[in-house]
Enzyme design. Structure first.
Site, PDB file in Angstrom:
ATOM      1  N   ASP A  30       0.903  -1.144   0.000  1.00 52.09           N
ATOM      2  CA  ASP A  30       0.000   0.000   0.000  1.00 52.09           C
ATOM      3  C   ASP A  30       0.941   1.191   0.000  1.00 52.09           C
ATOM      4  O   ASP A  30       1.563   1.489   1.021  1.00 52.09           O
ATOM      5  CB  ASP A  30      -0.887   0.007   1.250  1.00 52.09           C
ATOM      6  N   HIS A  31       1.077   1.849  -1.134  1.00 52.34           N
ATOM      7  CA  HIS A  31       2.184   2.810  -1.223  1.00 52.34           C
ATOM      8  C   HIS A  31       1.998   4.001  -0.282  1.00 52.34           C
ATOM      9  O   HIS A  31       2.953   4.697   0.023  1.00 52.34           O
ATOM     10  CB  HIS A  31       2.439   3.241  -2.675  1.00 52.34           C
ATOM     11  N   HIS A  63      -5.798   2.799   0.945  1.00 47.41           N
ATOM     12  CA  HIS A  63      -5.087   3.968   1.477  1.00 47.41           C
ATOM     13  C   HIS A  63      -5.838   4.695   2.593  1.00 47.41           C
ATOM     14  O   HIS A  63      -5.268   5.044   3.616  1.00 47.41           O
ATOM     15  CB  HIS A  63      -4.792   4.975   0.357  1.00 47.41           C
TER      16      HIS A  63
HETATM   17  C1  BG6 Z   1      -3.443   4.604  -6.493  1.00 50.28           C
HETATM   18  C2  BG6 Z   1      -4.750   4.650  -7.225  1.00 50.28           C
HETATM   19  O1  BG6 Z   1      -3.430   3.522  -5.596  1.00 50.28           O
HETATM   20  O2  BG6 Z   1      -3.243   5.808  -5.797  1.00 50.28           O
HETATM   21  C3  BG6 Z   1      -4.788   5.835  -8.166  1.00 50.28           C
HETATM   22  O3  BG6 Z   1      -4.941   3.467  -7.961  1.00 50.28           O
HETATM   23  C4  BG6 Z   1      -4.456   7.103  -7.420  1.00 50.28           C
HETATM   24  O4  BG6 Z   1      -6.058   5.943  -8.784  1.00 50.28           O
HETATM   25  C5  BG6 Z   1      -3.173   6.946  -6.608  1.00 50.28           C
HETATM   26  O5  BG6 Z   1      -4.290   8.122  -8.373  1.00 50.28           O
HETATM   27  C6  BG6 Z   1      -2.919   8.143  -5.734  1.00 50.28           C
HETATM   28  O6  BG6 Z   1      -1.627   8.053  -5.224  1.00 50.28           O
HETATM   29  P1  BG6 Z   1      -0.808   9.347  -4.801  1.00 50.28           P
HETATM   30  O7  BG6 Z   1       0.467   8.810  -4.242  1.00 50.28           O
HETATM   31  O8  BG6 Z   1      -0.617  10.169  -6.042  1.00 50.28           O
HETATM   32  O9  BG6 Z   1      -1.645  10.055  -3.803  1.00 50.28           O
END
Ligand code: BG6
Length: 490
Positions: A179-180, A242
């Site tokens: 989960d980045h 997230h």
């Molecule tokens: C991803 C989603 O997990 O997270 C995308 O699949 C989204 O739709 C992205 O744009 C958002 O990540 P960040 O790091 O740009 O907030």
């Protein structure tokens, strides 16, 4: 410097994720010395690429994403990359890969450590994991780990199926579910802010906190991902993972120690205490929306229904706001409001903790303007925190909000590549703290499934919001019903 020695095997190396996130992250780890010469990357894909082609793509990726222009560094880096054209359903592919891995171990003196990174269509994850096991790719002197990209299933049932499949091949502690958001600097900082500061430690409960707001808004639309997004929508794309991860970090109890198991088990408890949102309560607690036409940064943009690969009668939500209640001793009565959406006014991820007012505030009684104390955690694009207090306006009898700020722009504006870099490194070091445990995944799917089931059964129209706004008005009403409103996140 801590260093790792391993072979990365990337399933789906010809795809977008590899190019935009993985190659730049691996490069940064190399440049910073976290990877020494004892590593290798094998890119896999269906396409008939060769080593040269992959290396060219990797070079372009680090030039485009990181602006790297030092040929001598990139050259020594690229030597570690090779490509294998691969058929995930064919046994021979796996034995060919295994031979290759043995050769790479020897060439780069790697002690048999292997990371299998699934960065491709999720329908093959289970089958690949099992073949890795059955074809002997885990039989090495070193460790083997499996990194799984989202989506981890599309609902609870498919997630269970996927989990069962990969668990036949890898044990829970060998599985790293990415989960980045958990790799973002300020998401990791939530725990430090909470558990290393006496002023927050003692206030972090329902006696002193009125509500907590978590916003993750994006300006981007679906960007050619219509096919995927139509089936996912904001609920599965952002909330299941997230948003709920951030909520559990905000609400978890102090862990016994800062160990992976202790931290994860406290987070799991939060998810277990989440009040299920089912039946009639869905309408009162969850708002969905879909963007129509509008303007982003002065540019006109099309509505969701006009996007490529989107059905013109689509009921896919591009926005979700929800009120979550955590039924435990610490949080009873405190709403956690979350909202996330595409094509909103700003790209911003922020947490606002609103503290309760004093039982008797002499200054508000005197009709002076005072507001609640706030702690704002800025996750992106700026990183840092703000504490909002009431103070006296200098030279006047009036009161005024005082903002104590510590904010800086993240190195990379959206800090996503850095997050990947950190998580890859953690995985190499065997630290799964910032990855999702199966229990977290399954509990969050349970919450999400009930909501999406009710939506798909309801014939109700989806509220729309103008692209470039902060979402449908229903989301404001959600808070107004409790006497609150969204704090601005710009
Ligand atoms: C991803 C989603 O997990 O997270 C995308 O699949 C989204 O739709 C992205 O744009 C958002 O990540 P960040 O790091 O740009 O907030």
């Amino acid at each position: 410097i801590e260093q790792a020695e391993a072979v990365f095997v990337i399933f789906g190396s010809t795809g977008d994720l590899a190019k935009r996130k993985l190659f730049p992250s691996i490069y940064n780890l190399y440049r910073k010395g976290n990877l020494n010469e004892h590593f290798a990357v094998v890119g896999l894909g269906r396409r008939e690429w060769d080593d040269e082609k992959l290396r060219t793509v990797v070079m372009e990726s680090i030039q485009e994403e990181l602006g790297e222009q030092r040929p001598e560094v990139t050259e020594s880096f690229l030597k570690h990359f090779s490509y294998l054209s691969f058929d995930v359903t064919n046994k021979d592919s796996y034995s060919e890969l295994n031979d290759k891995l043995h050769i790479l171990d020897e060439t780069f003196q790697i002690p048999g450590n292997r990371i299998f990174y699934m960065a491709m269509a999720p329908e093959f994850f289970g089958q690949i994991a099992q073949s890795i096991h059955n074809e002997g790719l885990k039989d090495t002197q070193g460790w083997t780990r499996l990194v799984i990209e989202k989506p981890f299933g599309t609902d609870l049932q498919s997630a269970i199926r996927l989990n069962d499949e990969i668990r036949q091949a890898f044990s829970e502690d060998e599985i790293y579910r990415i989960d980045h958001y958990l790799g973002k600097e300020m998401v990791q900082n939530i725990q430090v802010i909470r558990f290393a500061n006496a002023i927050f430690g003692s206030l972090w409960n329902n006696r002193h906190i009125a509500n907590i707001q978590v916003t993750s808004s994006e300006q981007l639309g679906v960007e050619g991902r219509g096919g995927y997004y139509e089936k996912s929508g904001a609920l599965r794309d952002m909330v299941q993972n997230h948003m709920l991860q951030m909520v559990s970090l905000l609400a978890m109890d102090v862990p016994l120690r800062l160990s992976t198991d202790d931290i994860r088990s406290e987070k799991i408890k939060v998810l277990r205490a989440l009040r299920p949102i089912v039946g009639e309560s869905i309408k009162e607690n969850v708002v969905r929306g879909q963007y129509g036409r509008g303007e982003i940064n002065g540019q006109e943009v099309i509505g969701y229904l006009e996007e490529e690969n989107v059905s013109d009668s689509s009921k896919t939500e591009t926005y979700v706001a929800a009120k979550l209640m955590i039924d435990n001793h610490v949080w009873a009565g405190v709403p956690f409001y979350i909202r996330t959406g595409k094509r909103m006014a700003v790209k911003s991820t922020k947490i606002v903790v609103e503290f309760k007012e004093l039982p008797l505030n002499l200054y508000s009684k005197e009709n002076k303007q005072t507001g609640p104390n706030l702690l704002i955690i800025h996750i992106q694009p700026d990183e840092g925190m703000t504490i909002v207090l009431n103070g006296k306006k200098i030279g006047s009898a009036d009161t005024t909000p005082v903002h104590l700020q510590y904010r800086h722009d993240s190195e990379d504006r959206f800090n996503t590549p850095e997050a990947y870099e950190r998580l890859l490194f953690d995985c190499m070091m065997g630290d799964a703290t910032n990855f999702a445990h199966w229990d977290e995944v399954s509990l969050s799917w349970s919450l999400v499934d009930a909501i999406s089931k009710a939506w798909s059964e309801s014939g109700e129209k989806l509220p729309t919001y103008r692209a470039g706004s902060m979402g449908p008005k229903e989301a404001d009403e959600l808070l107004e019903a409790d006497g609150f409103s969204w704090w601005p996140v710009e």
